[in-house]
Design a protein around this motif. Structure first.
Motif, PDB file in Angstrom:
ATOM      1  N   THR B  47       0.827  -1.215   0.000  1.00 43.71           N
ATOM      2  CA  THR B  47       0.000   0.000   0.000  1.00 43.71           C
ATOM      3  C   THR B  47       0.860   1.263   0.000  1.00 43.71           C
ATOM      4  OG1 THR B  47      -0.154  -0.359   2.360  1.00 43.71           O
ATOM      5  CG2 THR B  47      -2.090  -0.892   1.077  1.00 43.71           C
ATOM      6  N   LYS B  49       3.467   1.609  -1.871  1.00 45.37           N
ATOM      7  CA  LYS B  49       4.195   1.712  -3.139  1.00 45.37           C
ATOM      8  C   LYS B  49       3.394   2.511  -4.160  1.00 45.37           C
ATOM      9  CE  LYS B  49       7.550  -1.689  -2.822  1.00 45.37           C
ATOM     10  NZ  LYS B  49       8.703  -1.963  -3.629  1.00 45.37           N
ATOM     11  N   LEU B  51       2.108   3.189  -8.270  1.00 44.76           N
ATOM     12  CA  LEU B  51       1.426   2.353  -9.251  1.00 44.76           C
ATOM     13  C   LEU B  51       2.251   2.243 -10.517  1.00 44.76           C
ATOM     14  CD1 LEU B  51      -2.130   3.820  -8.880  1.00 44.76           C
ATOM     15  CD2 LEU B  51      -1.550   1.441  -8.574  1.00 44.76           C
ATOM     16  N   PRO B 213      -0.773  -0.712  -4.700  1.00 43.79           N
ATOM     17  CA  PRO B 213      -2.089  -0.835  -4.067  1.00 43.79           C
ATOM     18  C   PRO B 213      -2.988  -1.856  -4.768  1.00 43.79           C
ATOM     19  CG  PRO B 213      -1.517   1.461  -4.383  1.00 43.79           C
ATOM     20  CD  PRO B 213      -0.453   0.674  -5.054  1.00 43.79           C
ATOM     21  N   ASP B 214      -2.889  -1.963  -6.099  1.00 47.68           N
ATOM     22  CA  ASP B 214      -3.692  -2.957  -6.819  1.00 47.68           C
ATOM     23  C   ASP B 214      -3.370  -4.358  -6.315  1.00 47.68           C
ATOM     24  OD1 ASP B 214      -4.936  -1.104  -8.316  1.00 47.68           O
ATOM     25  OD2 ASP B 214      -3.680  -1.361 -10.096  1.00 47.68           O
ATOM     26  N   MET B 217      -4.753  -5.005  -2.933  1.00 42.98           N
ATOM     27  CA  MET B 217      -6.175  -5.340  -2.941  1.00 42.98           C
ATOM     28  C   MET B 217      -6.374  -6.783  -3.368  1.00 42.98           C
ATOM     29  SD  MET B 217      -8.357  -2.081  -4.195  1.00 42.98           S
ATOM     30  CE  MET B 217      -7.312  -0.970  -5.081  1.00 42.98           C
TER      31      MET B 217
ATOM     32  N   ARG C 546      -7.105   4.227  -4.071  1.00 41.95           N
ATOM     33  CA  ARG C 546      -6.081   3.854  -5.033  1.00 41.95           C
ATOM     34  C   ARG C 546      -5.548   5.099  -5.740  1.00 41.95           C
ATOM     35  NH1 ARG C 546      -5.953   2.925 -10.614  1.00 41.95           N
ATOM     36  NH2 ARG C 546      -4.516   1.257 -11.208  1.00 41.95           N
ATOM     37  N   ALA C 549      -3.365   6.917  -3.391  1.00 43.37           N
ATOM     38  CA  ALA C 549      -2.066   6.253  -3.258  1.00 43.37           C
ATOM     39  C   ALA C 549      -1.212   6.529  -4.488  1.00 43.37           C
ATOM     40  CB  ALA C 549      -2.267   4.754  -3.061  1.00 43.37           C
ATOM     41  N   GLY C 550      -1.878   6.495  -5.660  1.00 42.90           N
ATOM     42  CA  GLY C 550      -1.148   6.766  -6.901  1.00 42.90           C
ATOM     43  C   GLY C 550      -0.575   8.176  -6.890  1.00 42.90           C
ATOM     44  N   HIS C 553       2.390   8.252  -4.123  1.00 43.08           N
ATOM     45  CA  HIS C 553       3.614   7.471  -4.289  1.00 43.08           C
ATOM     46  C   HIS C 553       4.046   7.344  -5.746  1.00 43.08           C
ATOM     47  CE1 HIS C 553       3.127   6.474  -0.109  1.00 43.08           C
ATOM     48  NE2 HIS C 553       1.921   5.985  -0.344  1.00 43.08           N
ATOM     49  N   GLY C 554       3.424   8.071  -6.621  1.00 43.16           N
ATOM     50  CA  GLY C 554       3.876   8.049  -8.004  1.00 43.16           C
ATOM     51  C   GLY C 554       3.134   7.017  -8.830  1.00 43.16           C
ATOM     52  N   ARG C 555       3.072   7.282 -10.098  1.00 40.41           N
ATOM     53  CA  ARG C 555       2.289   6.454 -10.994  1.00 40.41           C
ATOM     54  C   ARG C 555       2.979   6.497 -12.337  1.00 40.41           C
ATOM     55  NH1 ARG C 555      -4.177   7.044 -11.070  1.00 40.41           N
ATOM     56  NH2 ARG C 555      -4.572   5.575 -12.745  1.00 40.41           N
ATOM     57  N   ARG C 556       3.358   5.357 -12.897  1.00 42.38           N
ATOM     58  CA  ARG C 556       4.022   5.422 -14.186  1.00 42.38           C
ATOM     59  C   ARG C 556       3.576   4.273 -15.077  1.00 42.38           C
ATOM     60  NH1 ARG C 556       7.987   2.837 -10.952  1.00 42.38           N
ATOM     61  NH2 ARG C 556       8.969   1.171 -12.143  1.00 42.38           N
TER      62      ARG C 556
END
Lengths: 211, 299, 665
Positions: B47, B49, B51, B213-214, B217, C546, C549-550, C553-556
């Motif tokens: 959780t 980390k 995405l 998070p995915d 879940m 979600r 959180a994205g 903590h970053g999303r790529r």
């Protein structure tokens, strides 16, 4: 009462197991299991004394130990592929088995048995045993499975005779005689000859015998 | 309040079950093994980390895990607690529970297909086929429970205990639910959950491209699903409804833990079946369920 | 009743106007306008009358036989609902799809006649459901059966379309022949043509051979419903017809068979248990074979067609169980079975027409409906993708969508069936629940395949990669249907009570326990509704977390992991045939899948081709040989047709002489 019901349900499950099994070795073990369960039925019905005890011991010796051992010995001597080869699939056979159970339950409600002759479920258990034995004969390819199928069917006939055994019926002796016949004749002689002649025990090859 | 206690217990304790299974497996093979609370640590780490999503994926990749987890939570709401009925229950609610699990499965299948990976497609196709075969077995097993139950809801069907030696075929129901536990949660002998790669063929394959998070879940949802089935097995076996509440809770929790141990023992002692054999396993389970049902109806 | 008449008038006006302006763009506006106006007026009529009301009207009638008796009762209203709703949506969608499309093509503009028949079909459907007289019913039935032939063959320059239309025509008329035989026999024995008089005669025992009448009606209407083995026209005509026509046929027209069966059962003497089991048995067979065949299809529209077979099977299962309950004095089972069947009918109509409209958008955007040519469309047409995936989940019966309520109600009927007397009926009830579960599981697999492979993943062809989202106007009709379905989910208990009115009006239904059982189902539906809302809220909350959180903590974006292979292509994805391979290993026979592997010989083959074909067993093994035999017979009969006119005159003379001799002797 509880013991006999448990035994009978276990016998019905064994009948289904005949149809679900894929290995010849497991099939022989199931025959042994059915024999042991059958040996326990006279005890559960009549109690551990007198005729019941003798009958039970005899059945244990013949059906629980003797035949399975004979079959297993033949199996190891024949050196055939240890897998049951079905003509029609295992799941279909199982479906047929459940259908057979339904049919025999229905049949029991239709047949005019004297009340109290059979404990509940005994007749359907016996009839399904006959059905699954015959299904093995019809739907499997190898001669060995056919022998086991006949044994299972014969076990069903024997089960029908157990409640009558108290009256010293001839049914029982006849069926035991039939056992011996099947055992000696089919097992000892026929299988080896078949294997020698056809280099296989696939009954499908018998059709080359027709004119 | 009491009714929601079970949900709370499930939400808190469910990640313990994979921990118990792994610990049993480790002990059986002579290792010390991961800590019992490893799944909690994993979840906490995931959780936190970020995405990482596939270029190919659309919205479904993110929607799938969320819907899946929500649907499993929904199914849990229908399961009775050891000492009281479920928060929501009505006649035939087992159908809702089964279809909620179906919704959760569909969401994950679609999320797997969304990545466009052939490996994940393979997992998805197997999951779809095998669970379609498992569905009738589940219904037959539950029907065998329903025939004699005071009401047709899960709360009425579970927790009665096995009704006496006079009807030995009732014994099969917990066994069948246990087989379904192994199938639906992709444990040995149906699938090997040990690795994320080659040995694993169904569930874990589907979630390869999920992250952070995915993934949390998905892991949490899998743990909850495992809890659902373990609780169902336990409740079908133990007469908790007739016990005083504290004893019922103690027996229930011990039962769930024992089911987890049993799963661990099976995983240590058996090999994964060839995929072709899985339908045969389910067919046998179905025949047993049909047998149990027919005999229950007949009596 | 007045609004019903008005809606009929709008349909006819629309039909005439589109014929009058045939060949011009105006026809493409006036025709749909008539259909939409008629449908909306009809819907208003349904909304404004109480659900339990019964209206009757008798109009002057010029024919010597029968009388123009019309009427509306709860059952009629219930079956009219999808006709109106889907009719309006399909008309809007069709008008947009056909706008200017023919102008680009060479050849005559056929949109005038198209909209003529579209309106005639709607009028015919409405008339069938209002007819209270056998003769009127048959005339309306014939009109309604003929119109789809012309509608479906809009693009009749393609051989496949022509063949499909002929298949439909033959099937429709084989069914119609049985229906006509049913009515002729019943009307002959009763000496009257009105439905009320027929039912009266049945109650008085004047209908001899009720079993024969039952089979005539059942098989006749089963051809329309599309039960196995009479389903062969569905997978033929749906892919061939334009999308909006397929939507109307699957949502509005196919139900008319159920309606006919319902009326026939009302007319016939009280059903025997075996009749119920017959319907339920054929229903189970259709459901299982239909969904397995759907799973095996590689064409989106054919998949949807087989799914219709499945759903019609489920509906007939519910109907049959309801009749069994009626025959065995189990009113709860009767009410729940019939109610569940009708509810499922409504849901299927909505979902299936929505799916067909989405498939039509895919066809327009990509130019193919074959899954092997699609993929990744949800990124390019997100609205259509979302609607398709949701409708797919709905038609697979998943909660919280309304499809679940219908299946749940039928399941409750099966649970009530566990109280039937006797081992076999109870086991059969349990077996039907297991079948329902299996169908549900395979439906999930089939729609995971359809939605997942067509809309998710990477595009498999350049056309799919370049697909453009439809205009906002084109989404109007699908969104209208989706809104209806969401309303149905939200108001499921009320809808169930509306359906219950038709169930309670079924002859022989014991009202008090039936009402109680339906009320219980409605309460269950209410719980499911709250439950569904909870799941949606929870999923929404999780998505919000979600997203947070994205953000934190970053999303790529990275490429999909390719198992270590660095040059993956879209063709390496799981396709339509590979997705069903695990199921096909076990069930290739019922799925109709055959495979052929062509490979160069040797250890290192240069080229290998695998064909996986899904054929329809009923068509290949039953109907094709049958019709070939008929064709041979007809060819043999051609000897008498030799072209010599004087001999033809001889035939006439001989016939006259023989007839006279026979009649006067």
């Amino acid at each position: 009462m509880a013991a006999i019901q448990s035994l009978l349900v276990a016998l019905v499950v064994v009948n289904l197991a005949y149809l679900a099994v894929t290995r010849l070795k497991t099939l022989t073990r199931i025959t042994a299991l059915q024999g042991v369960l059958l040996a326990a039925t006279p005890l559960a019905i009549a109690g551990p004394h007198g005729h019941g005890l003798i009958l039970s011991l005899a059945v244990l010796a013949i059906k629980g130990i003797g035949f399975p051992w004979l079959v297993a010995r033949t199996l190891s001597r024949l050196e055939v592929n240890p897998v049951v080869e079905p003509y029609f699939g295992f799941n279909m056979s199982l479906l047929a088995g459940v259908g057979g159970l339904l049919f025999s339950l229905w049949l029991e409600s239709r047949l005019p048995f004297p009340p109290g002759l059979f404990p509940p479920l005994l007749f359907p258990a016996a009839l399904t045993s006959i059905f699954s034995g015959l299904t093995l004969v019809v739907a499997r390819r190898k001669a060995l499975t056919q022998v086991i199928g006949y044994l299972a069917a014969e076990n069903g006939i024997f089960l029908l005779g157990v409640p009558l055994a108290a009256q010293g019926s001839v049914w029982l002796e006849l069926s035991v005689l039939l056992d011996v016949f099947v055992a000696v004749f089919v097992m000892g002689i026929a299988l080896h000859h078949i294997n020698k002649t056809f280099e296989s025990i696939d009954v499908g090859r018998f059709c080359s015998l027709r004119d | 309040m009491n009714a929601w206690l079970h949900i709370l217990a499930a939400l808190v304790l469910a990640p313990l079950i994979p921990g118990i299974i792994n610990r049993v497996k480790a002990r059986m093979s002579g290792r010390v093994g991961k800590p019992l609370l490893q799944t909690y640590f994993d979840l906490a780490k995931l959780t936190r980390k970020g995405l990482v999503e596939s270029h190919t994926a659309s919205f479904m990749l993110g929607v799938g895990p969320a819907v899946s987890l929500a649907a499993v939570c929904g199914a849990l709401c229908l399961l009775p607690s050891p000492a009281s009925p479920a928060p929501a229950s009505f006649g035939g609610d087992f159908m809702l529970a089964a279809y909620c699990l179906g919704l959760s499965r569909l969401a994950l299948i679609l999320a797997a297909l969304d990545t466009g990976s052939s490996f994940e497609g393979m997992g998805a196709s197997r999951e779809a086929a095998f669970s379609a075969l498992a569905e009738p077995v589940l219904f037959l097993a539950l029907l065998a429970l329903a025939v004699d139950a005071p009401s047709l809801s899960l709360s009425g069907m579970l927790g009665q205990g096995l009704s006496g030696a006079l009807a030995p075929e009732r014994l099969f129901v917990p066994l069948l639910l246990f087989i379904l536990l192994l199938t639906e949660n992709c444990r040995i002998p149906v699938d090997d959950p040990n690795t994320h790669l080659e040995l694993t063929m169904i569930h874990e394959v589907m979630v390869l491209d999920h992250s952070g998070p995915d993934m949390a879940m998905i892991s949490y949802g899998a743990a909850l699903k495992l809890w659902f089935f373990a609780a169902a097995v336990t409740l079908s076996l133990l007469p908790v409804q007739a016990m005083p509440p504290l004893a019922a809770w103690a027996a229930f929790l011990a039962g769930v833990a024992l089911v987890a141990v049993a799963v661990g023992l099976i995983e240590s002692s058996m090999a994964r079946l060839r995929l072709l054999r899985v339908p045969r396993l389910l067919g046998s389970a179905g025949a047993l369920a049909a047998l149990s049902l027919v005999l229950t109806v007949w009596r | 009743m007045e609004l019903f008449g008005l809606s009929l008038a709008f349909y006819l006006l629309g039909a005439l106007a589109s014929l009058a302006f045939a060949g011009r763009e105006t026809a493409n506006h006036l025709g749909p306008a008539g259909a939409v106006a008629g449908s909306l007026v009809g819907l208003a009529g349904l909304a404004l009358t109480p659900a339990s009301a019964v209206a009757q009207a008798s109009l002057p009638w010029g024919l010597p036989l029968g009388s123009l008796a019309l009427g509306l009762d709860p059952a009629s209203r219930l079956f009219l609902l999808p006709v109106y709703a889907v009719g309006a949506a399909a008309a809007v969608a069709g008008s947009l799809a056909l706008a200017g499309s023919e102008a680009a093509q060479a050849g005559p503009d056929r949109r005038g006649t198209h909209w003529f028949f579209f309106n005639i079909l709607l009028a015919g459907l409405a008339l069938v459901m209002a007819a209270r007289d056998g003769v009127v019913f048959l005339i309306a039935w014939e009109v309604m059966s003929l119109a789809p032939f012309f509608l479906g063959s809009l693009h009749d320059d393609e051989a496949e379309v022509r063949e499909a239309a002929w298949t439909y025509l033959v099937c429709a008329h084989l069914g119609a022949a049985l229906v006509i035989a049913f009515f002729a026999l019943a009307m002959g024995q009763a000496g009257a043509t009105g439905f009320a008089a027929l039912a009266e005669a049945a109650r008085a025992g004047r209908l001899t051979m009720p079993s024969l009448l039952f089979f005539l009606a059942f098989f006749g209407f089963a051809a329309k419903i599309g039960l196995v083995p009479f389903h062969v026209w569905l997978p033929a005509i749906y892919p061939a017809a334009p999308g909006h026509v397929a939507a109307l046929m699957s949502g509005g027209m196919i139900n008319v068979g159920l309606y006919g069966l319902w009326r026939a059962l009302e007319i016939l003497p009280p059903p025997a248990a075996w009749q119920g089991w017959t319907i339920a048995g054929l229903g189970v067979a259709s459901a299982l074979l239909g969904i397995l065949a759907a799973l095996g299809q590689g064409n989106l529209k054919r998949l949807l067609a087989y799914s219709s077979v499945e759903n019609m099977g489920l509906i007939c299962l519910g109907l049959g169980l309801g009749l069994v309950g009626l025959a065995c004095g189990n009113p709860a089972m009767a009410a729940l079975g019939l109610g569940g069947a009708l509810f499922h009918m409504l849901c299927h109509a909505g979902f299936k027409s929505l799916l067909f409209l989405c498939a039509a958008e895919v066809l327009t955007a990509v130019g193919s409906a074959r899954i092997a040519h699609l993929g990744g469309l949800a990124k390019r047409m997100p609205a259509v993708g979302t609607l398709f995936l949701l409708a797919g989940a709905g038609i697979a019966g998943l909660p919280p969508l309304p499809g679940f309520i219908g299946e749940l109600t039928m399941a409750l009927a099966m649970l009530a069936g566990l109280d039937l007397p006797g081992l076999l009926p109870r086991t059969a009830s349990a077996a039907s629940l297991a079948a329902l579960a299996a169908v549900g599981g395979f439906a999930l697999a089939a729609f995971a395949k359809a939605g997942g492979l067509a809309f998710l993943g990477a595009p498999r062809t350049p056309a799919a990669a370049k697909a453009e989202a439809p205009s906002h106007a084109a989404l109007l009709a699908p969104l209208f249907l989706a809104a209806g379905l969401v309303t149905a989910a939200a108001l499921a208990p009320a809808l169930l009570r509306f359906v219950g009115q038709a169930v309670l009006a079924f002859p022989g239904m014991d009202p008090a326990p039936a009402r109680a059982a339906l009320e219980q189902a409605a309460m269950a539906a209410r719980t499911v509704g709250f439950f569904g809302a909870g799941i949606i809220l929870l999923a929404g909350g999780l998505l919000w977390l979600r997203a947070r959180a994205g953000a934190a903590h970053g999303r790529r974006r990275e490429p999909t992991w390719g198992c270590g292979y660095t040059a993956p292509t879209a063709r390496m994805q799981y396709g339509a045939a590979s997705f069903v391979e695990p199921a096909a290993k076990l069930l290739a026979g019922p799925m109709g899948l055959t495979r052929r592997l062509d490979m160069d010989p040797g250890l290192f083959p240069k080229r290998a081709t695998l064909f996986v074909v899904s054929r329809d067993a009923a068509r290949d093994r039953l109907f094709t040989p049958l019709f070939e035999a008929v064709a041979r017979l007809c060819d043999a009969a051609k000897v008498v047709q030799h072209g010599k006119v004087h001999l033809y005159i001889l035939y006439v003379l001989a016939t006259v002489v023989l007839l006279l001799a026979w009649k006067l002797s």
